[in-house]
Write an enzyme that holds these catalytic residues in place. Structure first.
Site, mmCIF file in Angstrom:
data_model
loop_
_atom_site.group_PDB
_atom_site.id
_atom_site.type_symbol
_atom_site.label_atom_id
_atom_site.label_comp_id
_atom_site.label_asym_id
_atom_site.label_seq_id
_atom_site.Cartn_x
_atom_site.Cartn_y
_atom_site.Cartn_z
ATOM 1 N N TYR A 80 35.375 -52.478 69.351
ATOM 2 C CA TYR A 80 33.990 -52.658 68.626
ATOM 3 C C TYR A 80 33.950 -51.835 67.418
ATOM 4 O O TYR A 80 33.293 -52.500 66.609
ATOM 5 C CB TYR A 80 32.849 -51.948 69.614
ATOM 6 N N GLU A 126 47.997 -47.195 97.130
ATOM 7 C CA GLU A 126 47.389 -48.097 96.345
ATOM 8 C C GLU A 126 46.053 -48.096 96.701
ATOM 9 O O GLU A 126 45.193 -48.020 95.535
ATOM 10 C CB GLU A 126 47.943 -49.557 96.966
ATOM 11 N N ASP A 150 49.788 -52.405 99.806
ATOM 12 C CA ASP A 150 49.626 -53.517 100.765
ATOM 13 C C ASP A 150 50.859 -54.349 100.891
ATOM 14 O O ASP A 150 51.721 -54.249 100.118
ATOM 15 C CB ASP A 150 48.168 -54.375 100.297
#
Length: 362
Positions: free
Chosen positions: A97, A195, A247
């Site tokens: 920005y 995780e 996972d």
């Protein structure tokens, strides 16, 4: 301005001076960078991590596109140098920005991916990390929980924190620059990088960190650089084993890969961020079969990702080839929380102790 900030600023100024010298000598300004692709990553046996190879690409002002890239680099260098001199910091999002206020529209960024990539380019050519540029990502929210006392440097001075006794259930939030932390005292036996937030909360609620003197590091999905950096420091400086609990899907294997071997995007910082000694303790395809875990079918993108990992140098070991091929054969994936199908305490009472014992961590 600190000595570290002065060094970072000098490196930036030297880089800008190179462009000026190229102009002054009548040469077309250019900046040479390693090609950031999977095919240009090579294993470095000395450090045990994956780094960029010899292939390079050149950003040159001999084209309009190349000239724009170098113009943006010069404007960014000036901004970063001024920021260091003023002892201020900004986020990667803010840089995007901020460029809209620059007086030359050609120097403004089209999107944040472009400004993020330029910061990475400047890291590579200057040898200075973005943390030393005082550039911060958006808050990651990753945390530590375990028996370690640290000293943190803040704008309000030093503070000492015990990451079990002095924090709430959420743990100690990892700062953007973990090199501002000193490790004072600890009773940690090993580090477990987790995780998901749900599994991190399960381990803390069940007292896993207390029972096994474990430092639980919440990765919060794909780990931020600060998370990987503090993990590496803890391993190297305190000689602590590291295990990564994720996972059981291809995207989670890449989370492990980024902790252990580095990522393609930040291969220039692998020695700074990666912990090649880290072990994988996540859900394995064989766990899905052995424990009959609740699972979901692999999607087409999952299959493509697994097949891609078979060609990924980070996963070209007998273990990973065996597990990935098994997963493709059974066509299933499973989450950490699927272990709850055997009871809420199964993960802390059985699964993790058995896996960590098998790996020699416990």
């Amino acid at each position: 301005m600190s000595t570290q900030d002065e060094t970072a600023r000098d490196e930036l100024i030297d880089l800008a001076a190179e462009f000026y010298d190229q102009f002054a000598s009548g040469d077309i300004p250019e900046m040479t960078l390693p090609t950031r692709t999977k095919s240009n990553i090579e294993y470095d046996p000395e450090s045990g991590v994956w780094k960029y190879g010899d292939r390079t690409s050149t950003r040159s002002a001999n084209s309009v596109r190349g000239a724009r890239k170098l113009l943006k680099a010069v404007y960014t260098i000036e901004f970063l140098a001024d920021q260091l001199e003023a002892d201020r910091s900004s986020t990667l999002r803010e840089l995007y920005y901020l460029s809209e206020s620059w007086d030359n529209e050609e120097a403004q960024f089209g999107d944040q991916d472009e400004s993020n990539q330029l910061i990475e380019d400047l890291e590579i050519v200057s040898g200075v990390t973005r943390e030393d540029f005082h550039m911060r990502p958006e808050e990651s929210g990753a945390t530590l929980m375990g028996p370690i006392e640290i000293r943190e440097q803040t704008r309000r001075g030093e503070r000492e924190i015990h990451c079990q006794e002095d924090v709430g259930e959420g743990g100690y939030q990892i700062p953007n620059n973990p090199d501002m932390i000193d490790f004072l005292d600890d009773d940690v036996e090993f580090i477990l990088c987790v995780e998901t937030g749900g599994m991190r909360d399960r381990l803390v609620e069940n007292g896993f960190d207390e029972e096994y003197d474990c430092l639980v590091v919440h990765l919060k999905g794909q780990p931020a650089r600060a998370t990987r950096r503090i993990t590496k420091r803890l391993h190297d400086e305190l000689d602590l084993p590291v295990a990564v609990f994720t996972d059981g899907d291809p995207w989670s294997y890449r989370i492990y890969g980024s902790v252990a071997y580095g990522s393609i995007k930040s291969a220039h910082l692998s020695e700074y961020l990666a912990t090649p000694e880290a072990d994988f303790v996540g859900i394995q395809p064989r766990d899905i079969v052995e424990y009959d875990l609740p699972s979901d079918p692999l999607s087409d993108s999952d299959i493509n990702a697994l097949e891609s990992e078979l060609d990924d140098p980070r996963f070209q070991t007998d273990y990973w080839e065996e597990q990935i091929e098994l997963q493709l054969d059974i066509g299933r994936k499973s989450e950490q929380q699927a272990l709850a199908s055997r009871g809420l305490d199964f993960v802390t009472d059985t699964y993790l102790p058995d896996r960590l014992d098998e790996m020699g961590v416990l």
